[in-house]
Design a protein around this motif. Structure first.
Motif, mmCIF file in Angstrom:
data_model
loop_
_atom_site.group_PDB
_atom_site.id
_atom_site.type_symbol
_atom_site.label_atom_id
_atom_site.label_comp_id
_atom_site.label_asym_id
_atom_site.label_seq_id
_atom_site.Cartn_x
_atom_site.Cartn_y
_atom_site.Cartn_z
ATOM 1 N N PHE A 95 -2.950 0.579 -5.109
ATOM 2 C CA PHE A 95 -3.426 0.549 -3.852
ATOM 3 C C PHE A 95 -3.312 1.920 -3.182
ATOM 4 O O PHE A 95 -4.117 2.276 -2.411
ATOM 5 C CB PHE A 95 -3.012 -0.740 -3.083
ATOM 6 N N TYR A 98 -5.538 4.766 4.697
ATOM 7 C CA TYR A 98 -4.161 4.730 4.299
ATOM 8 C C TYR A 98 -3.312 4.691 5.649
ATOM 9 O O TYR A 98 -2.050 4.224 5.468
ATOM 10 C CB TYR A 98 -3.815 5.839 3.594
ATOM 11 N N THR A 133 0.906 -1.193 0.203
ATOM 12 C CA THR A 133 -0.065 0.091 0.078
ATOM 13 C C THR A 133 0.759 1.136 -0.090
ATOM 14 O O THR A 133 0.242 2.543 -0.007
ATOM 15 C CB THR A 133 -0.940 0.220 1.220
#
Length: 530
Positions: free
Chosen positions: A321, A348, A314
């Motif tokens: 992502f 996030y 991420t």
């Protein structure tokens, strides 16, 4: 600046040092007082409008919630794994590699922290590793202090290079990728001579202050392995910075270091012959040895492996992502009509990863609904003091940073302090440069933000004094790393996850000396090469 204005600019630093470190007040009392003093001083002497101060407080509260989410996720994950017995299995696995606590702190405290910093940043390393160390039998104070000291060198390239790419990149106008890579290489080259000794300092602190004999000699007995652990990170990080740039030195440097030190510990390479540990270790090891292992080591480690994997995928720009998760941010713009705006990245944040993995772990480890409920309630109840401390400390920081809006025709407080330092210490700027970087991290709670604030000043000072720009910007980078050890926000968060709220001043007293070592040694090298 008048004397009172200068005192106001120093107030966030002075208030924290006096109240937390000297007077030893808990953060739940010291930080609200620091906030009050900073706000009043900013209004009266820096002439920051009331509306700007109020907006900064709201901004600080929003940021505080994101930090609390990270802390909650880390506590929840630990409580989930403790309830399932995974932590005991992990501890037994480490004792099979080595029962020596000095070696464990190099592998877990130094290299695992560095890897998590490279993968994620955002306060993740201390939030994950400090409670893990406590669960493995380390004293809580030792766990927090050593995790914070370890979370230093790797910060240069934390969160996949953010302090360089975003911090230096936005702090210096017109700087390109090649220049950023050159600064990165310069910083890691100096780090080979400076940061490689951080694990040595860590094992000495461990044995001197937390060992049964309170002995420096016990720590020095492990210096060859500790130095090997330091070099096992810094040398590969330097090679990666040369080959790939600033995104991956901390990730790959730590991974290589973990492999090398684990293999070395298994075969006894540079490991002291006499095992060192805490009082009660033998009884604890025996107790764990006789317990039936209902879980494999692989399954016990799987939650942490999932955390690492999710953080890495991420944070990489070439995967979709990161853009998707960052796109879920909630933005609050122009608070009360001012120029103050902020964003909460919600999904996030590392806290989201921690909570998700905690839920997955409950399924993988077959925890009952009652056990899951207990882990959640225990984690939520532990957040009270953390919320109070962060709800005061972060707004204080934001008032300091947003003070450029005032009716006294002054620049912002951090820039005023840095400018005064540049004028006062121009002849010895290579020594002062890392301290300016450390000041930025100490107050702002972020090496990236420190680099954004002060990189331009560092470059212009270097040009004016005829110094090597890359070396001075490398000093900014390394100073920001060092400041991470004593950063108020990091200390409060790390203390919270191991239930040490109220001990923040004591933690800073431990981490202050390694921070000064880092800045002084880096500055000494820079003085001769800049």
């Amino acid at each position: 600046m008048t004397f009172l204005q200068t005192l106001t600019a120093f107030m966030p630093v002075l208030a924290v040092l006096i109240l937390l470190v000297v007077m030893r007040m808990p953060a739940t009392k010291a930080m609200p007082l620091s906030l009050l003093v900073t706000a009043v001083s900013a209004y009266w002497f820096w002439q920051v409008p009331t509306i700007q101060i109020a907006a900064s407080v709201i901004e600080g509260w929003i940021i505080s919630l994101t930090i609390v989410w990270i802390v909650f996720g880390a506590i929840l994950l630990l409580n989930t794994l403790q309830g399932s017995g995974a932590v005991n299995v992990i501890r037994t696995g480490f004792t099979r590699i080595t029962a020596d606590r000095r070696i464990q702190i190099v592998i877990i405290g130094w290299l695992f922290v560095s890897f998590l910093e490279g993968a994620s940043g955002f306060g993740t390393p201390a939030a994950i590793v400090a409670p893990l160390l406590v669960a493995l039998g380390f004293p809580a104070l030792a766990a927090v202090v050593l995790a914070l000291i370890a979370d230093s060198s790797a910060v240069s390239f934390g969160a996949v290079g953010t302090p360089v790419i975003v911090g230096i990149g936005n702090g210096v106008e017109g700087i390109g990728p090649e220049a950023l890579q050159a600064i990165s290489v310069q910083a890691v080259a100096i780090d080979i001579a400076v940061a490689s000794f951080i694990p040595v300092i860590m094992v000495i602190i461990l044995t001197r202050f937390f060992g049964p004999n309170k002995s420096i000699k016990d720590g020095m007995a492990a210096w060859p392995f500790a130095l090997f652990g330091g070099l096992a990170f810094t040398v590969p990080a330097w090679a990666v910075a040369n080959l790939l740039g600033p995104e991956f030195p901390s990730i790959f440097g730590a991974l290589i270091g973990l492999v090398l030190t684990t293999a070395a510990a298994k075969v006894g390479f540079l490991v002291p012959k006499k095992v060192w540990g805490f009082e009660g270790d033998e009884e604890l090891n025996h107790s764990n040895a006789v317990k039936p292992q209902r879980m494999s080591l692989w399954l016990a480690w799987l939650p942490y492996l999932l955390v690492v994997a999710l953080l890495v995928i991420t944070r990489l720009d070439f995967l979709p992502f990161k853009a998707w998760l960052v796109g879920t941010a909630v933005t609050v713009s122009n608070i009360f009509g001012t120029n103050v705006s902020t964003s909460a990245h919600t999904l996030y944040l590392p806290g989201t990863v921690f909570v998700l993995v905690a839920l997955i772990s409950a399924i993988l480890h077959r925890k009952s609904k009652v056990q899951v409920k207990t882990a959640w309630l225990t984690s939520i109840k532990s957040l009270g003091p953390t919320v109070i401390a962060l709800a005061a400390s972060v707004p204080m920081v934001r008032i300091f940073l947003n003070s450029g809006v005032n009716t006294a025709d002054l620049t912002s407080m951090p820039l005023a302090l840095a400018g005064a330092a540049a004028e006062a210490f121009s002849s010895y700027w290579p020594f002062a440069a890392p301290l300016v970087g450390a000041l930025g991290s100490f107050i702002a709670g972020s090496a990236t933000f420190s680099n954004m604030m002060f990189a331009g000043l560092q470059q212009s000072t270097a040009i004016e004094l005829g110094l090597d720009q890359n070396v001075i910007l490398a000093m900014q980078l390394l100073g920001a790393n060092a400041g991470n050890m004593i950063c108020v926000v990091n200390v409060v968060a790390a203390a919270s996850v191991v239930n040490l709220v109220g001990k923040e001043g004591e933690i800073i007293r431990f981490t202050l000396v390694p921070m000064l070592y880092y800045c002084f040694m880096a500055g000494l090298i820079a003085y001769f090469i800049a």
